[in-house]
Design a protein around this motif. Structure first.
Motif, PDB file in Angstrom:
ATOM      1  N   THR A  32     -27.664 -43.256   4.894  1.00 28.45           N
ATOM      2  CA  THR A  32     -26.510 -42.485   5.375  1.00 28.45           C
ATOM      3  C   THR A  32     -26.866 -41.724   6.649  1.00 28.45           C
ATOM      4  OG1 THR A  32     -25.689 -42.220   3.114  1.00 28.45           O
ATOM      5  CG2 THR A  32     -24.859 -40.679   4.767  1.00 28.45           C
ATOM      6  N   ASN A 120     -20.015 -43.153  -3.286  1.00 26.28           N
ATOM      7  CA  ASN A 120     -20.973 -42.152  -2.796  1.00 26.28           C
ATOM      8  C   ASN A 120     -22.294 -42.790  -2.369  1.00 26.28           C
ATOM      9  OD1 ASN A 120     -21.446 -39.488  -2.086  1.00 26.28           O
ATOM     10  ND2 ASN A 120     -22.552 -39.049  -3.995  1.00 26.28           N
ATOM     11  N   ARG A 121     -22.248 -44.040  -1.940  1.00 26.22           N
ATOM     12  CA  ARG A 121     -23.437 -44.753  -1.472  1.00 26.22           C
ATOM     13  C   ARG A 121     -23.121 -45.376  -0.120  1.00 26.22           C
ATOM     14  NH1 ARG A 121     -26.169 -48.989  -4.963  1.00 26.22           N
ATOM     15  NH2 ARG A 121     -27.794 -48.465  -3.463  1.00 26.22           N
ATOM     16  N   PRO A 135     -20.533 -42.492   3.517  1.00 24.59           N
ATOM     17  CA  PRO A 135     -19.669 -42.050   2.407  1.00 24.59           C
ATOM     18  C   PRO A 135     -18.776 -40.871   2.791  1.00 24.59           C
ATOM     19  CG  PRO A 135     -21.931 -42.371   1.662  1.00 24.59           C
ATOM     20  CD  PRO A 135     -21.955 -42.464   3.151  1.00 24.59           C
ATOM     21  N   ARG A 139     -14.714 -40.465   2.414  1.00 22.50           N
ATOM     22  CA  ARG A 139     -14.065 -39.364   1.706  1.00 22.50           C
ATOM     23  C   ARG A 139     -13.026 -38.679   2.594  1.00 22.50           C
ATOM     24  NH1 ARG A 139     -19.163 -38.634  -0.651  1.00 22.50           N
ATOM     25  NH2 ARG A 139     -19.819 -37.164   0.956  1.00 22.50           N
TER      26      ARG A 139
END
Length: 670
Positions: A32, A120-121, A135, A139
């Motif tokens: 990320t 969430n990855r 991620p 969101r």
């Protein structure tokens, strides 16, 4: 190279101790980080990051704005379109501000977007391929997809094609009637012309008809508009035509409120009576002002000062249209005038001005934010997003976006535009009526009362002398109290309706970089105007009978070269023999008894060598002897030639009752 990369992005440090530094397992949070700040840090160190081609990783977004539900009412009739469009002057409707997200050229469903956000990855399996995405970005995308916006915010976004969300610019796509509205605004010629109203007692020129069509379309959609044509192109008659047009439809038939400078109120009334005979018109001004028994098709005229005092009373009327003339008077949005004006509701708002921007773009914001509230956003945001970027020349894109946003709401034509000037007559003459101030009214009535009493007891030469004295004093009072009272150190501003109107005219003329001749028959009045203009910082020069020949020639040269835009002239000294073709405007500050003398003075500008239209403005004090003389000149030309051709001398032969009728003050005062 590896040490340099590891210093830039620390997760690479284990490679430095590996026997064969060829591969490294990264945690989700490290991937990320690499998607954003890590890649930027490595790039700064001269290290490129390459991602596998098979990974889809670009999540693109565009906003979709429109009414709730799917589909568009395309192909609907104009009447149906009007009824389905909410009023843009209020926030009575909210539009769905939805998002469409895509990976490459594949649009994602809401469920797929939810999966990306909830995983969430940074690496997610989607549509038989690995998706590499931040991620947090997913969101944010999901959080924004259920926003609601007001219609005017939505319109601003679709006109510019983009909007700003969380500091990022995103593309915007309209749906439903909003998409159709954008098409209508983008194609001014697409709407069927409304035609000239049958009740209008005039023939509109082609560009005036186009202006009427534009105003009719904008106001029928519930949108405001700013007509910003040059002075002399007929903004007033175009607005009168719009009022008459709106009276033909039940949903738009309602009174029109015109807010204007005091000096222009008389002119508005005369133009309405001339071009819309039979249309009720009243002045909401003075001690006896009233709004009782308003006719649905009535014009109500008021001043900015009265509007400011009685905004609450005016706000209680269901106005079909509110019009601001010389709208630059509300260019300061923080002024009491601008704030009170905003409290007066209307189905449509129209601003008239020849100078929509005098100093900076914030003035344009003030006018358009009144006509169509919210269109340009908050003033601070507008200054940051558009005004500063445009004025400083830092962002060409900002200028283009502002133009796209403003263009549908502002119509600006200049005399120099193709198709405009050829339609104008070479000379346009306008009588501009103006009210006396309270001080002028008191002086006028006192002089009439006292002098008529003297005249009734005199005869012969004495009587004729008293009449000439009366006529002269009344004209001086109409000009300015200081001229009549022969004050040594006069207070000039605020005492003369004519001088206020002259200021209005000069502000507009000078904003167009034009030049003007101002004629007065009195040297003393010329000096008062010269002193007044100097105090206002307006460059002028005054030619009169005492001006030496060499100085006279130098003055003409300066004016013709454009060094001095305002040329004050004594009518007797400069009425003939001068070539002043630099002037596009001629102002007759006071009336001469013989119209031929005025015409000769006008011909200083309107003569061989003049290649631009000339506008002649005659200032007339309402309800006074000047008004009576002007009426005779316009409607009784044969009588005027017989009676006025010999000047004041003919008037000395009038009977007492005829003289009293000529000089009596009738209405017209403030």
């Amino acid at each position: 190279a590896l040490r340099r990369a590891a210093r830039a992005w620390t997760p690479l440090a284990p490679l430095l101790s590996a026997a064969v530094p060829d591969a490294l397992d990264l945690a989700d949070e490290e991937i990320t980080d690499l998607l954003g700040t890590g890649a930027r840090a490595l790039a700064a160190a001269g290290v490129d990051v390459h991602w596998p081609r098979q990974l889809a990783r670009r999540l693109s977004a565009r906003a979709v704005i429109g009414p709730p539900g799917e589909g568009s009412p395309g192909g609907e009739s104009p009447d149906r379109f009007r009824t389905t469009t909410p009023s843009f002057l209020s926030a009575d409707a909210l539009l769905a501000f939805n998002w469409r997200f895509a990976l490459g050229d594949q649009e994602l469903s809401r469920e797929e977007l939810d999966r990306l956000a909830e995983a969430n990855r940074p690496v997610v399996r989607l549509r038989d391929q690995w998706v590499l995405i931040d991620p947090e970005q997913a969101r944010r995308a999901r959080e924004h997809q259920d926003r609601k916006v007001t219609p005017i915010d939505a319109l601003g976004a679709v006109l510019t094609g983009s909007t700003e969300v969380d500091g990022r610019r995103v593309d915007v796509h309209p749906t439903g009637w909003l998409a159709e509205l954008r098409e209508r605004l983008a194609d001014p010629e697409g709407m069927a012309p409304v035609g000239q109203p049958a009740a209008l007692a005039a023939d509109l020129r082609d560009y005036q008809l186009r202006g009427l069509n534009w105003l009719a379309r904008m106001t029928s959609l519930g949108l405001g508009a700013c007509l910003a044509d040059d002075m002399g192109l007929g903004k007033t008659i175009t607005l009168i035509a719009l009022h008459l047009h709106r009276q033909t439809a039940p949903e738009t038939a309602a009174p029109t409120l015109v807010v204007c400078p005091t000096s222009l109120m008389g002119n508005w009334q005369r133009e309405i009576e001339r071009f819309a005979p039979g249309t009720p018109v009243r002045r909401f001004h003075g001690g006896r002002r009233s709004l009782e028994d308003l006719d649905p098709g009535e014009f109500v005229l008021t001043t900015y000062g009265t509007m400011r005092l009685d905004a609450a009373q005016l706000a209680g009327v269901d106005w079909g249209m509110v019009v601001t003339d010389e709208a630059q008077h509300v260019k300061n949005p923080h002024s009491a005038t601008a704030k009170e004006l905003r409290t007066i509701g209307a189905r449509a708002r129209v601003a008239l001005t020849g100078t929509p921007v005098e100093n900076n773009l914030s003035e344009l914001w003030a006018i358009l934010d009144w006509t169509t509230p919210g269109l340009l956003g908050k003033l601070g945001t507008f200054r940051t997003r558009y005004a500063r970027a445009v004025e400083e020349g830092k962002d060409p894109g900002a200028a283009q976006r502002l133009s796209q946003l403003v263009r549908p709401f502002l119509l600006r034509r200049r005399k120099s535009d193709p198709g405009i000037a050829p339609e104008l007559p070479p000379k346009t003459e306008t009588d501009r009526a103006v009210s006396l101030t309270t001080e002028q009214t008191g002086l006028y009535e006192a002089v009439v009362r006292e002098t008529l009493a003297e005249i009734s007891g005199a005869d012969g030469i004495a009587r004729r002398g008293l009449i000439v004295k009366l006529l002269t004093e009344l004209k001086q009072i109409c000009n300015h109290p200081a001229q009549f009272l022969k004050e040594d150190a006069p207070r000039i501003p605020g005492r003369s309706g004519k001088l206020e109107l002259l200021d209005e005219l000069l502000d507009t003329i000078l904003s167009e970089d034009a030049s003007v001749l101002v004629f007065t028959q009195y040297v003393q009045m010329g000096r008062l105007i010269e002193q007044h203009l100097a105090a206002r910082g307006v460059a002028s020069q005054f030619l009169h009978g005492g001006t030496p020949i060499t100085a006279r020639e130098a003055m003409v040269g300066r004016f013709q070269e454009g060094e001095v835009p305002v040329f004050l002239l004594s009518l007797k000294a400069a009425g003939t023999g001068l070539n002043l073709t630099r002037a596009e405007h001629v102002v007759h500050y006071d009336r001469w008894w013989n119209p031929a003398v005025e015409a000769q003075a006008t011909d200083r500008a309107y003569r061989i060598g003049q290649n631009r239209p000339v506008q002649v403005h005659r200032l007339i004090a309402e309800g006074t002897i000047e008004d009576r003389i002007a009426d005779m000149l316009v409607r009784k030309r044969e009588l005027a030639d017989a009676v006025l051709g010999s000047g004041e001398a003919a008037l000395t032969e009038l009977t007492d009752s005829e003289l009293a009728d000529l000089v009596e003050l009738r209405g017209g005062a403030r």
